[in-house]
Structures are given as C-alpha cells and as structure tokens.
Motif scaffolding. Structure first.
Motif, PDB file in Angstrom:
ATOM      1  N   ARG A   1      28.296  42.403   6.795  1.00 51.68           N
ATOM      2  CA  ARG A   1      29.494  42.379   5.956  1.00 51.68           C
ATOM      3  C   ARG A   1      30.236  43.711   5.904  1.00 51.68           C
ATOM      4  NH1 ARG A   1      26.692  40.005   0.658  1.00 51.68           N
ATOM      5  NH2 ARG A   1      25.230  41.643   1.286  1.00 51.68           N
ATOM      6  N   ASP A   2      29.485  44.806   6.074  1.00 56.52           N
ATOM      7  CA  ASP A   2      30.114  46.114   5.948  1.00 56.52           C
ATOM      8  C   ASP A   2      29.325  47.126   6.768  1.00 56.52           C
ATOM      9  OD1 ASP A   2      27.785  46.597   4.433  1.00 56.52           O
ATOM     10  OD2 ASP A   2      28.825  46.232   2.540  1.00 56.52           O
TER      11      ASP A   2
ATOM     12  N   GLY B   1      27.067  43.822  20.113  1.00 52.00           N
ATOM     13  CA  GLY B   1      26.938  44.363  18.775  1.00 52.00           C
ATOM     14  C   GLY B   1      27.144  45.867  18.722  1.00 52.00           C
ATOM     15  N   THR B   2      26.095  46.583  18.286  1.00 52.04           N
ATOM     16  CA  THR B   2      26.184  48.030  18.133  1.00 52.04           C
ATOM     17  C   THR B   2      26.008  48.775  19.449  1.00 52.04           C
ATOM     18  OG1 THR B   2      23.836  48.035  17.501  1.00 52.04           O
ATOM     19  CG2 THR B   2      25.466  48.014  15.725  1.00 52.04           C
ATOM     20  N   GLY B   3      25.797  48.048  20.554  1.00 55.27           N
ATOM     21  CA  GLY B   3      25.866  48.684  21.868  1.00 55.27           C
ATOM     22  C   GLY B   3      24.582  49.270  22.396  1.00 55.27           C
TER      23      GLY B   3
ATOM     24  N   ALA C   1      31.262  40.540  15.562  1.00 52.26           N
ATOM     25  CA  ALA C   1      31.063  41.263  14.306  1.00 52.26           C
ATOM     26  C   ALA C   1      31.811  42.591  14.324  1.00 52.26           C
ATOM     27  CB  ALA C   1      29.580  41.488  14.053  1.00 52.26           C
ATOM     28  N   GLY C   2      32.889  42.687  13.556  1.00 53.71           N
ATOM     29  CA  GLY C   2      33.667  43.918  13.513  1.00 53.71           C
ATOM     30  C   GLY C   2      32.882  45.129  13.040  1.00 53.71           C
TER      31      GLY C   2
ATOM     32  N   GLN D   1      36.553  42.614  19.994  1.00 52.18           N
ATOM     33  CA  GLN D   1      36.060  41.576  19.101  1.00 52.18           C
ATOM     34  C   GLN D   1      36.425  40.222  19.674  1.00 52.18           C
ATOM     35  OE1 GLN D   1      37.214  42.118  15.042  1.00 52.18           O
ATOM     36  NE2 GLN D   1      35.708  40.665  14.256  1.00 52.18           N
ATOM     37  N   GLY D   2      35.437  39.343  19.763  1.00 60.16           N
ATOM     38  CA  GLY D   2      35.664  38.010  20.310  1.00 60.16           C
ATOM     39  C   GLY D   2      34.425  37.159  20.144  1.00 60.16           C
TER      40      GLY D   2
END
Length: 402
Positions: A64-65, A109-111, A134-135, A158-159
């Motif tokens: 969410r954040d 995701g976070t790469g 997930a932004g 994002q996609g």
C-alpha cells in the motif's frame, strides 16, 4: 569492485534502519498477516484448483505504501536475489562468453533480478526494463537501484502482466527475460500468457539482430515446492513449444522424467542474513537456504548446449564412495557411485554440490551402473524402496542434510 550482493544488502539494511521502529514493525506485521491470509485462501481453494495443471495460486501481497514495500524487500528480496543469481549463473555457464545487452524483468517488483544480472555479468552496459503492477514496489526498486549505481541502466514501468491484449503492457524485445516468483500469483491462463510473452520477447530480439546471430534466453524461477516445480515444468513445455532449447537445469529437451506427485525437482541457494534481516525474519541463524525451482532456455544456436548431466539431490558421502543422483542427457534418472579408486573423478564428486552439472570434466573411466532403476523416480525428497536402497546408507532426505 564491490559486488552487487554486498551493495544490495547494505542498501536494504539502510532502508529498513531508516524506518521508525514502530513503523517498521507494523509494516512487517502487515506483510506477514498478508502472507498468512494468502496461504489460507490458497488452501481453501486447493481442492477446486488442484485439477488445473499449475495447482492453486495466491494473489501477490498488496503493497500500500513505501513502508510496506520496504518490509517486503527486507523480508523477501535477499532470498529472491540469491535464487535468481544461482539460476543466472547456470545459464552463464551454458553460454560462455555471452552477456545480455537488454534485460526484461517481468513482475520484477523491487528489482532483485537486475541486481542478480549485475552480480553474474558485472561491469556490462545493459538496458533493463522492470514491469510490475505495484507502484510502491517500483518506486522502491528505483530508489535502491539509484543508491547502488544501477539507476541509469534500469527503467521502471507499471503494468499488469497476463492481462488481455487490450490491457497488457507493451513489452520491449530483450536478449534476457526473467520471471521470478510470479507465476504462482497468477491463474493458469495468465501464467501461460506471461511465459508466451517472455518467449516472444527473446525471439523478437534475436530476429531483429539479423546477421549478428544473437542469442536470447528466458529464465523462470519459482518456489522450490511441488506446486512451484509443476508450474516450472508446464512453463518448460511451453518454452520448448515456442522453439527454445532448455539449457538448465535439465541436460536434455525431452519430457521431464520425474513422476508428478511422487517427487519434484528443486535446488537450494544459501542466503546470508544481516542483523536487520534476522530481526525481520525472526531468525537466529546467520543464513537460510532458499529452495527454488527454475528453468533456463535459449533461442537455437551453435554456441551453447545443456550440461552433460545434473546432480538432483545432495551428494551422499560414504566411506570411500560418493553417491550421486543424476538427471541424464538420455532423459532419465539414475544413481552413480564414484569410488575412491577413480582418483580425480572421486575428488570432484566429493566436492560436488546439489544442482551442479556432472561430470565437471571428461571422465577417464566408464560410468558406474545405476544401483536402482530410473523407474523408481528417486528425486530430492522421495525415499527409495528397500530393494533399491544402499544397505550401508541410512534413509535420508535431501532436505534433512542442512
């Protein structure tokens, strides 16, 4: 030069340490609650989904954040990094002298995968595109990459993967495509669409290379569970159907010889834990073993081939002997016993590891006959029958020897 592994771990620790203690604890607790909810939901749907080829799926956790994304990265990113690095090392071993110039990480995701590629092929200029829905994860991945010196090489998009043609993101061609810990979060039709898109991306990149005769590769990684193996097995069949050739871990492109439901193919990567990682995981050991299943496949070409064989269980050391369970180029499973009389080959077997190719060098002596039929399908976690078991060996499972 500092390794990608060291740089990534320092960046993760700095991020987690930068969160206020209550915020960090709350984010980790939300993350764990999400995992528990996903697991319970998967178990409830298991009966209905079991008939499908890939078994049940659990949607990805909702980040969410930034705090959620940091907790997720601290909890899972080190293990994902080590598993993907291990799979990429096996690909690199089958493609000597090759290094990707364009990398597409689907659902990254976070790469973790760009960091793994930097670990396996350091100092190479490479354009990487990470696609994820997930932004917050993408934002954190960008932050980590910038802090670690990868920022200028990675683009974050994002996609939603596995969507219909109208809703699917535009994917660039790439000579390396990675999909790690994603297929289990998708229903079967979406899994197939992701695997097909990965194969199409490398095929398109190599076709566009023209006379340069470039090589493209797809690497898929899933958890080392029976369901994870089944997803990799199905994806492997699709990659073969798309015209790619399997380079690892399989030493052949034939049907997998493991009996589904009786055993599964998986391997392990050692993950070092920092003090903060131990705190997040609630563990005391300075390491953990990440179990994973994977497949690496490449476009056809004369510059590479699969390993001569693959060790599919932890080698068993006996007095003057090493027992190796192998997947063979002929497409079967067998055990070979390497005795001390074999000199150099024995020393190599004694130092061999689960998941390594075998033999590592041309053998000066003929292989030992198997001491049980391949029809028994002895893999990592299935005990052999009494008739097939070595009378001098206690019953042992590969996962017990940690």
């Amino acid at each position: 030069m500092t390794s990608a592994s060291t740089t990534l771990r320092a960046a993760l620790d700095q991020l987690l340490d930068g969160l206020p203690p209550r915020q960090a604890a709350g984010a980790v607790e939300r993350l764990m609650a999400g995992y528990r909810e996903r697991q319970e939901r998967a178990e409830r749907s298991e009966g209905a989904e079991r008939a499908e080829r890939g078994g049940p799926f659990a949607p990805a956790p909702v980040l969410r954040d930034r705090a959620d994304a940091v907790a997720y990265a601290a909890y899972r990113m080190p293990a994902t990094f080590e598993a993907v690095t291990a799979a990429l090392r096996e690909l690199a071993a089958r493609l000597p002298g090759w290094a990707p110039t364009a990398h597409l990480d689907m659902g990254g995701g976070t790469g973790a995968a760009p960091w793994a590629a930097a670990e396996v092929w350091p100092g190479r200029d490479r354009r990487t595109v990470v696609v994820d829905r997930a932004g917050p994860a993408l934002d954190l991945g960008r932050e980590l990459a910038t802090a670690g010196g990868l920022g200028g090489q990675v683009e974050w998009r994002q996609g939603r993967l596995g969507a219909t043609a109208e809703g699917a993101p535009e994917l660039p061609g790439a000579d390396l495509v990675t999909v790690s810990y994603v297929l289990g979060e998708l229903p079967e039709p979406a899994r197939d669409a992701v695997v097909d898109a990965a194969a199409a991306a490398v095929t398109r990149a190599t076709r566009d290379a023209g006379e340069r005769a470039a090589t493209g590769a797809v690497v898929l990684v899933e958890p080392g569970t029976p369901e994870g193996y089944r997803r990799i097995r199905d994806a492997r069949d699709r990659l073969l159907g798309a015209g790619l050739r399997v380079l690892a871990p399989c030493p052949h492109g034939a049907e997998c010889p493991i009996e589904v439901g009786a055993d599964w193919c998986h391997f392990a990567a050692r993950v070092s834990r920092s003090a903060l990682h131990r705190r997040v995981k609630g563990g005391v050991l300075p390491y953990e073993d990440e179990k994973f299943a994977y497949v690496a496949a490449a476009t056809p070409g004369p510059d590479a081939g699969p390993a001569p064989g693959r060790i599919v269980r932890r080698p068993l050391l006996r007095k003057g002997q090493v027992l190796l369970d192998l997947c063979t180029p002929e497409g079967g499973l067998r055990r070979t016993t390497v005795s001390k009389r074999r000199g150099q080959e024995y020393r190599a077997a004694r130092d061999s590891e689960w998941g390594a190719p075998w033999p590592p060098h041309p053998s000066p002596s003929p292989p030992s006959p198997p001491d049980y039929p391949s029809a028994a399908h002895p893999g990592q976690d299935v005990q052999r029958t009494d008739a097939a078991r070595d009378p001098a060996a206690p019953a042992e499972r590969a996962d017990d020897a940690e």
